[in-house]
Design a protein around this motif. Structure first.
Motif, mmCIF file in Angstrom:
data_model
loop_
_atom_site.group_PDB
_atom_site.id
_atom_site.type_symbol
_atom_site.label_atom_id
_atom_site.label_comp_id
_atom_site.label_asym_id
_atom_site.label_seq_id
_atom_site.Cartn_x
_atom_site.Cartn_y
_atom_site.Cartn_z
ATOM 1 N N MET A 188 -31.339 2.625 -11.478
ATOM 2 C CA MET A 188 -32.025 3.785 -10.921
ATOM 3 C C MET A 188 -32.327 4.762 -12.043
ATOM 4 N N ASN A 189 -33.593 5.093 -12.205
ATOM 5 C CA ASN A 189 -34.009 6.091 -13.190
ATOM 6 C C ASN A 189 -33.675 7.475 -12.652
ATOM 7 N N ARG A 190 -33.053 8.283 -13.479
ATOM 8 C CA ARG A 190 -32.713 9.650 -13.078
ATOM 9 C C ARG A 190 -33.600 10.617 -13.860
ATOM 10 N N PHE A 191 -34.239 11.528 -13.124
ATOM 11 C CA PHE A 191 -35.102 12.526 -13.750
ATOM 12 C C PHE A 191 -35.294 13.676 -12.793
ATOM 13 N N ASN A 192 -35.760 14.779 -13.316
ATOM 14 C CA ASN A 192 -36.062 15.964 -12.530
ATOM 15 C C ASN A 192 -37.517 15.874 -12.080
ATOM 16 N N PRO A 193 -37.791 15.824 -10.768
ATOM 17 C CA PRO A 193 -39.180 15.691 -10.302
ATOM 18 C C PRO A 193 -40.082 16.839 -10.756
ATOM 19 N N ALA B 296 -44.436 0.031 -17.165
ATOM 20 C CA ALA B 296 -44.246 -0.910 -16.062
ATOM 21 C C ALA B 296 -43.444 -2.102 -16.578
ATOM 22 N N CYS B 297 -42.423 -2.515 -15.841
ATOM 23 C CA CYS B 297 -41.602 -3.665 -16.242
ATOM 24 C C CYS B 297 -42.370 -4.974 -16.115
ATOM 25 N N LYS B 298 -43.261 -5.049 -15.136
ATOM 26 C CA LYS B 298 -44.080 -6.250 -14.935
ATOM 27 C C LYS B 298 -45.542 -5.828 -14.938
ATOM 28 N N LEU C 211 -40.868 5.726 -8.872
ATOM 29 C CA LEU C 211 -40.543 5.772 -10.299
ATOM 30 C C LEU C 211 -39.038 5.689 -10.542
ATOM 31 N N ARG C 212 -38.245 5.910 -9.523
ATOM 32 C CA ARG C 212 -36.782 5.797 -9.666
ATOM 33 C C ARG C 212 -36.306 4.351 -9.706
ATOM 34 N N ASP C 213 -37.165 3.411 -9.307
ATOM 35 C CA ASP C 213 -36.805 1.998 -9.286
ATOM 36 C C ASP C 213 -36.825 1.455 -10.720
ATOM 37 N N TRP D 128 -40.002 0.328 -13.170
ATOM 38 C CA TRP D 128 -40.451 1.348 -14.106
ATOM 39 C C TRP D 128 -39.362 1.732 -15.098
ATOM 40 N N LYS D 129 -39.799 2.031 -16.336
ATOM 41 C CA LYS D 129 -38.914 2.568 -17.367
ATOM 42 C C LYS D 129 -39.522 3.867 -17.851
ATOM 43 N N ALA D 130 -38.683 4.869 -18.051
ATOM 44 C CA ALA D 130 -39.176 6.145 -18.552
ATOM 45 C C ALA D 130 -39.548 6.004 -20.024
ATOM 46 N N GLY D 131 -40.667 6.599 -20.404
ATOM 47 C CA GLY D 131 -41.148 6.531 -21.775
ATOM 48 C C GLY D 131 -41.984 5.284 -21.998
#
Length: 71
Positions: A1-6, A16-18, A60-62, A66-69
């Motif tokens: 789970m990606n953690r970020f401030n919306p 994108a991972c795929k 985007l939390r999945d 998805w990967k941040a950056g």
């Protein structure tokens, strides 16, 4: 789970991972809020093709999708 401030999603970068259609890197270009100011959706623009699509910001939390950056 990606953690970020919306509240800090504007102009953030995502990978994108795929990838589909050689579109791997994306930039958040717009945010859609309701009348109370709650974030509903983000607009992702592909860096390679400039194609845009709206996406529920919770997706985007999945971390499997998805990967941040840009990686």
């Amino acid at each position: 789970m990606n953690r970020f401030n919306p509240r800090k999603l504007a102009l953030s970068k995502w990978t994108a991972c795929k990838p589909l259609n050689r579109e791997k890197h994306f930039l958040v270009t717009d945010l859609l809020h309701d009348e109370q100011g709650t974030l509903l959706k983000v607009e992702l623009q592909a860096v390679y093709s400039n194609r845009s699509e709206w996406l529920d910001w919770h997706e985007l939390r999945d971390s499997e999708r998805w990967k941040a950056g840009w990686q």
